[in-house]
Design an enzyme around this catalytic site. Structure first.
Site, PDB file in Angstrom:
ATOM      1  N   THR A   1     -32.520 -11.451 -23.550  1.00  0.00           N
ATOM      2  CA  THR A   1     -33.279 -10.370 -24.198  1.00  0.00           C
ATOM      3  C   THR A   1     -33.520 -10.624 -25.680  1.00  0.00           C
ATOM      4  O   THR A   1     -32.695 -11.253 -26.359  1.00  0.00           O
ATOM      5  CB  THR A   1     -32.513  -9.041 -24.051  1.00  0.00           C
ATOM      6  OG1 THR A   1     -32.988  -8.105 -25.024  1.00  0.00           O
ATOM      7  CG2 THR A   1     -31.026  -9.197 -24.293  1.00  0.00           C
TER       8      THR A   1
ATOM      9  N   GLU B   1     -33.117  -8.508 -27.837  1.00  0.00           N
ATOM     10  CA  GLU B   1     -32.066  -7.814 -28.595  1.00  0.00           C
ATOM     11  C   GLU B   1     -31.068  -8.801 -29.198  1.00  0.00           C
ATOM     12  O   GLU B   1     -30.392  -8.499 -30.166  1.00  0.00           O
ATOM     13  CB  GLU B   1     -31.313  -6.831 -27.695  1.00  0.00           C
ATOM     14  CG  GLU B   1     -32.030  -5.533 -27.430  1.00  0.00           C
ATOM     15  CD  GLU B   1     -32.217  -4.657 -28.657  1.00  0.00           C
ATOM     16  OE1 GLU B   1     -31.228  -4.284 -29.291  1.00  0.00           O
ATOM     17  OE2 GLU B   1     -33.373  -4.359 -28.982  1.00  0.00           O
TER      18      GLU B   1
ATOM     19  N   TYR C   1     -24.237  -4.251 -26.215  1.00  0.00           N
ATOM     20  CA  TYR C   1     -25.202  -4.718 -25.213  1.00  0.00           C
ATOM     21  C   TYR C   1     -25.673  -6.129 -25.557  1.00  0.00           C
ATOM     22  O   TYR C   1     -25.645  -7.047 -24.730  1.00  0.00           O
ATOM     23  CB  TYR C   1     -26.409  -3.751 -25.171  1.00  0.00           C
ATOM     24  CG  TYR C   1     -27.596  -4.303 -24.416  1.00  0.00           C
ATOM     25  CD1 TYR C   1     -27.723  -4.100 -23.049  1.00  0.00           C
ATOM     26  CD2 TYR C   1     -28.594  -5.042 -25.072  1.00  0.00           C
ATOM     27  CE1 TYR C   1     -28.799  -4.624 -22.341  1.00  0.00           C
ATOM     28  CE2 TYR C   1     -29.667  -5.570 -24.379  1.00  0.00           C
ATOM     29  CZ  TYR C   1     -29.761  -5.358 -23.012  1.00  0.00           C
ATOM     30  OH  TYR C   1     -30.828  -5.889 -22.330  1.00  0.00           O
TER      31      TYR C   1
ATOM     32  N   LYS D   1     -25.062  -9.800 -23.758  1.00  0.00           N
ATOM     33  CA  LYS D   1     -26.204 -10.579 -23.273  1.00  0.00           C
ATOM     34  C   LYS D   1     -26.226 -11.981 -23.908  1.00  0.00           C
ATOM     35  O   LYS D   1     -26.650 -12.952 -23.279  1.00  0.00           O
ATOM     36  CB  LYS D   1     -27.516  -9.856 -23.603  1.00  0.00           C
ATOM     37  CG  LYS D   1     -27.840  -8.717 -22.642  1.00  0.00           C
ATOM     38  CD  LYS D   1     -28.393  -9.262 -21.333  1.00  0.00           C
ATOM     39  CE  LYS D   1     -28.848  -8.173 -20.396  1.00  0.00           C
ATOM     40  NZ  LYS D   1     -29.433  -8.701 -19.147  1.00  0.00           N
TER      41      LYS D   1
END
Ligand code: GDD
Length: 341
Positions: free
Chosen positions: A126, A128, A150, A154
């Site tokens: 991602t 992010e 999160y 990831k």
């Protein structure tokens, strides 16, 4: 012989679109989800795919369930889309988020390594992971600076995939997807929250919408376009990592402005930060308010991807731009809101 693919997280937005795409390409598709996620299959009904999938129970925190599935099917392709996908709640559930989004990837890779090393693996990485970036564009070379449990989890999933690729020669591709949205997006994400909220305001079912940081900028694309890139990654000769993005960045307030434009609402912004409000000029009513409780402890302020590599190697391209995306989502929610009252 039909190819057989496994998708984890099939009940979600991406899993549903990807399952539809693979079924249309004549794959046998195994939907591996937690039993509790199964009851939430409105997206499968929406796409009319629920009777075409093979449902299997699976839990990313349970090695046995992963091993059984992989030993039994020896998949051609395995797409790991299951995750605790809401960045905001990862601050309240950092440990379970890490178990699922980080360690979950390793559990699958170990099982593939030992039981089915020919399986091609796709990991949903991602944007992010770029987090507090200072680059005006982010690509496959940009340094990660994750800003939430999160994103940290990831990032582990991303690196362990690279490591298993290098160490054991497995086919593992990481798709670094920037935000991707659609009418199938969960209602907790900001784009759907806005298209539902603005539709309700339009039909006088709601007076105002409360949001968090209106200045955050994202590179928003259309999920249906992005699942094609996932599939293309697993059709390459060699596995690799790819950024998938539109190359355009817009703020949360830009997204609201675009909705207002389509609805014929003239909006005027007043104030800054948590004092900012959006006023409907015609009625003089506040329709957008900021609620500081919806701010995150650490924010990702700006994302804008460069998907040059995906364009040249995968021959993937952006089909739906920002304005088209907002229209697709708003039309769908106007329709839903109209029908539900
Ligand atoms: N959800 C939400 N709700 N976000 C808000 C709100 C609100 O009321 N108000 C402002 N925002 C801001 C968030 O602070 C964030 O900066 C931005 O809107 C986007 O938030 P989300 O839509 O929740 O998405 P995300 O960018 O945090 O994460 C999504 O995209 C990632 C890809 O970059 C998720 O889909 C992740 O799972 C995915 O990895």
């Amino acid at each position: 012989m039909k190819k057989i693919a496994c998708i984890t997280g099939t009940s979600g937005q991406d899993g549903s679109y990807l399952a539809d795409l693979l079924l249309n390409k004549n794959y046998v598709v195994v939907a591996a989800d937690r039993r509790s996620a199964r009851s939430d299959n409105w997206r499968h009904k929406y796409l009319n795919i629920e009777k075409k999938l093979i449902y299997e129970n699976f839990d990313l925190t349970d090695q046995g369930s992963i091993d059984r599935l992989i030993k039994n099917y020896k998949f051609d392709e395995f797409y790991n889309l299951a995750a605790q996908s809401f960045v905001g709640s990862s601050f309240n559930t950092p440990i379970s988020t890490s178990e699922i989004n980080g360690m979950g990837v390793l559990r699958i890779l170990e099982s593939i390594r030992l039981n089915s090393p020919k399986t091609k693996f796709y990991q949903a990485s991602t944007s992010e992971m770029f987090g507090k970036t200072s680059n005006s564009y982010q690509n496959e070379q940009t340094i990660f600076y994750p800003r939430s449990p999160y994103a940290v989890a990831k990032t582990f999933g991303h690196y362990i995939g690279q490591n298993y690729r290098d160490s054991f020669g497995l086919f593992i591709s990481n798709g670094i997807l920037f935000n991707h949205e659609s009418p199938l997006r969960g209602e907790e994400f900001v784009t759907r929250k806005i298209t539902i909220g603005m539709s309700e305001i339009f039909y006088n079912k709601k007076r105002f919408l409360e949001l968090g940081n209106l200045d955050a900028k994202r590179d928003w694309g259309y999920a249906k376009d992005y699942v094609e890139a996932m599939w293309k990654m697993l059709q390459q000769k060699k596995s690799d990592d790819f950024v998938v993005s539109t190359g355009q960045s817009h703020s949360v307030s830009d997204f609201i402005n675009q909705c207002c434009k389509l609805l014929g609402i003239q909006i005027k912004w007043k104030g800054k930060g948590i004092n900012r409000v959006g006023i409907n000029l015609k009625t003089n009513r506040v329709i957008i308010k900021v609620n500081p409780n919806l701010y995150r402890p650490a924010e990702v302020d700006y994302l804008r991807g460069s998907s040059k590599k995906a364009k040249s190697k995968l021959k993937w391209k952006v089909k739906t731009n920002f304005k088209q995306l907002v229209k697709i989502m708003l039309d769908a929610d106007l329709d839903r809101v109209k029908k539900s009252y």
